[in-house]
Design a protein around this motif. Sequence first.
Motif, mmCIF file in Angstrom:
data_model
loop_
_atom_site.group_PDB
_atom_site.id
_atom_site.type_symbol
_atom_site.label_atom_id
_atom_site.label_comp_id
_atom_site.label_asym_id
_atom_site.label_seq_id
_atom_site.Cartn_x
_atom_site.Cartn_y
_atom_site.Cartn_z
ATOM 1 N N LEU A 76 -13.343 -8.995 -6.247
ATOM 2 C CA LEU A 76 -13.338 -10.267 -5.416
ATOM 3 C C LEU A 76 -12.463 -11.311 -6.310
ATOM 4 N N ASN A 77 -12.593 -11.341 -7.384
ATOM 5 C CA ASN A 77 -11.501 -12.089 -8.123
ATOM 6 C C ASN A 77 -10.006 -11.750 -7.638
ATOM 7 N N ARG A 78 -9.774 -10.700 -7.442
ATOM 8 C CA ARG A 78 -8.100 -10.174 -7.024
ATOM 9 C C ARG A 78 -8.213 -10.768 -5.636
ATOM 10 N N LEU A 79 -9.029 -10.482 -4.508
ATOM 11 C CA LEU A 79 -9.211 -11.120 -3.489
ATOM 12 C C LEU A 79 -8.620 -12.551 -3.430
ATOM 13 N N SER A 180 0.972 -1.091 -2.411
ATOM 14 C CA SER A 180 0.972 0.247 -3.364
ATOM 15 C C SER A 180 -0.631 0.636 -3.236
ATOM 16 N N ARG A 181 -0.898 1.823 -3.644
ATOM 17 C CA ARG A 181 -2.259 2.510 -3.653
ATOM 18 C C ARG A 181 -3.079 1.701 -4.570
ATOM 19 N N THR A 182 -2.703 1.042 -5.472
ATOM 20 C CA THR A 182 -3.550 0.155 -6.313
ATOM 21 C C THR A 182 -4.132 -0.920 -5.325
ATOM 22 N N ASP A 183 -3.139 -1.717 -4.914
ATOM 23 C CA ASP A 183 -3.522 -2.767 -3.870
ATOM 24 C C ASP A 183 -4.524 -2.204 -2.919
ATOM 25 N N PHE A 184 -4.228 -0.994 -2.485
ATOM 26 C CA PHE A 184 -5.050 -0.575 -1.271
ATOM 27 C C PHE A 184 -6.332 -0.511 -1.717
ATOM 28 N N CYS A 185 -6.913 0.046 -3.027
ATOM 29 C CA CYS A 185 -7.957 0.331 -3.486
ATOM 30 C C CYS A 185 -8.455 -0.850 -3.732
ATOM 31 N N THR A 188 -9.760 -2.626 -0.154
ATOM 32 C CA THR A 188 -10.746 -1.944 0.532
ATOM 33 C C THR A 188 -12.188 -2.092 -0.285
ATOM 34 N N ASP A 189 -12.005 -1.789 -1.646
ATOM 35 C CA ASP A 189 -13.265 -2.120 -2.457
ATOM 36 C C ASP A 189 -13.726 -3.649 -2.414
ATOM 37 N N GLY A 190 -12.602 -4.673 -2.194
ATOM 38 C CA GLY A 190 -13.328 -5.961 -2.181
ATOM 39 C C GLY A 190 -13.721 -6.312 -1.015
ATOM 40 N N LEU A 191 -13.199 -5.720 0.239
ATOM 41 C CA LEU A 191 -13.670 -5.947 1.611
ATOM 42 C C LEU A 191 -15.083 -5.300 1.695
#
Length: 253
Positions: A76-79, A180-185, A188-191
Amino acid sequence: MEVMQVVREQITRTLSSKPTSLELFKNKVNALNYSEILKLRQTERLHQEETLALPVVELKERLKPELLELIRQQRLNRLCQGTMFRKISSRRRQDKLWYCRLSPNHKMLHYGDAEEDTDSPTIEALQKKIPVADIKGLLTGKDCPHMKEHKGKQNKEILDLAFSITYDVEEDSLNFIAPSRTDFCLWTDGLSVLLGRDMTSESMRSELEILLSMEIKLRLLDLENVTIPESAPAVPKPPSNYNFCYDFSQTEQ
């Protein structure tokens, strides 16, 4: 030495069964040959390992909820920090950029066009927004609307980075291609967290295993009679020279 150990083990194991006669004692000793001794040792070792591993497994299960919550908060912090995304263009000219970030109260997704040299637009600079309460679903890969529109034109790399959120009763969608795949993860985790769902990305599983391993090792440390300081010790000053370091690039003569 090994022969003596086997003979001793034959005798002790046979005596532990309390044979009632000398003949029975001899028969049991002869039955406990070297291969049988090895099988018994292996069985006992496996049983011991399972017994020792059980408390660790139970400790892992107790630690998981706390560590998963830590990962959820990080997502959530990353989002909230936001990410720069590229818009899909069917033309060959340079793709346009847009930025998306979650509000600090986790109630709004703010997004809008952005310039190449913009590091992190403020929420006020992002003109569009979607209430988190209106988000209905999360789609990934070939299930995304923007992947269906360009069916046959997208390679696997783009499919692995694509995700969409659907919102409103009309099933409108906001479509993403992660950098990147890292940003994708992370996204999608945050959402998934915002939607009240479980995180399922490979990054989450990897991070959870790392955190569990570190926490288990810390819990198993023998810290009896060891005083743990409340604050980190000061970092010492660097030495005046590094002449004590060995230069491995020089081959020995």
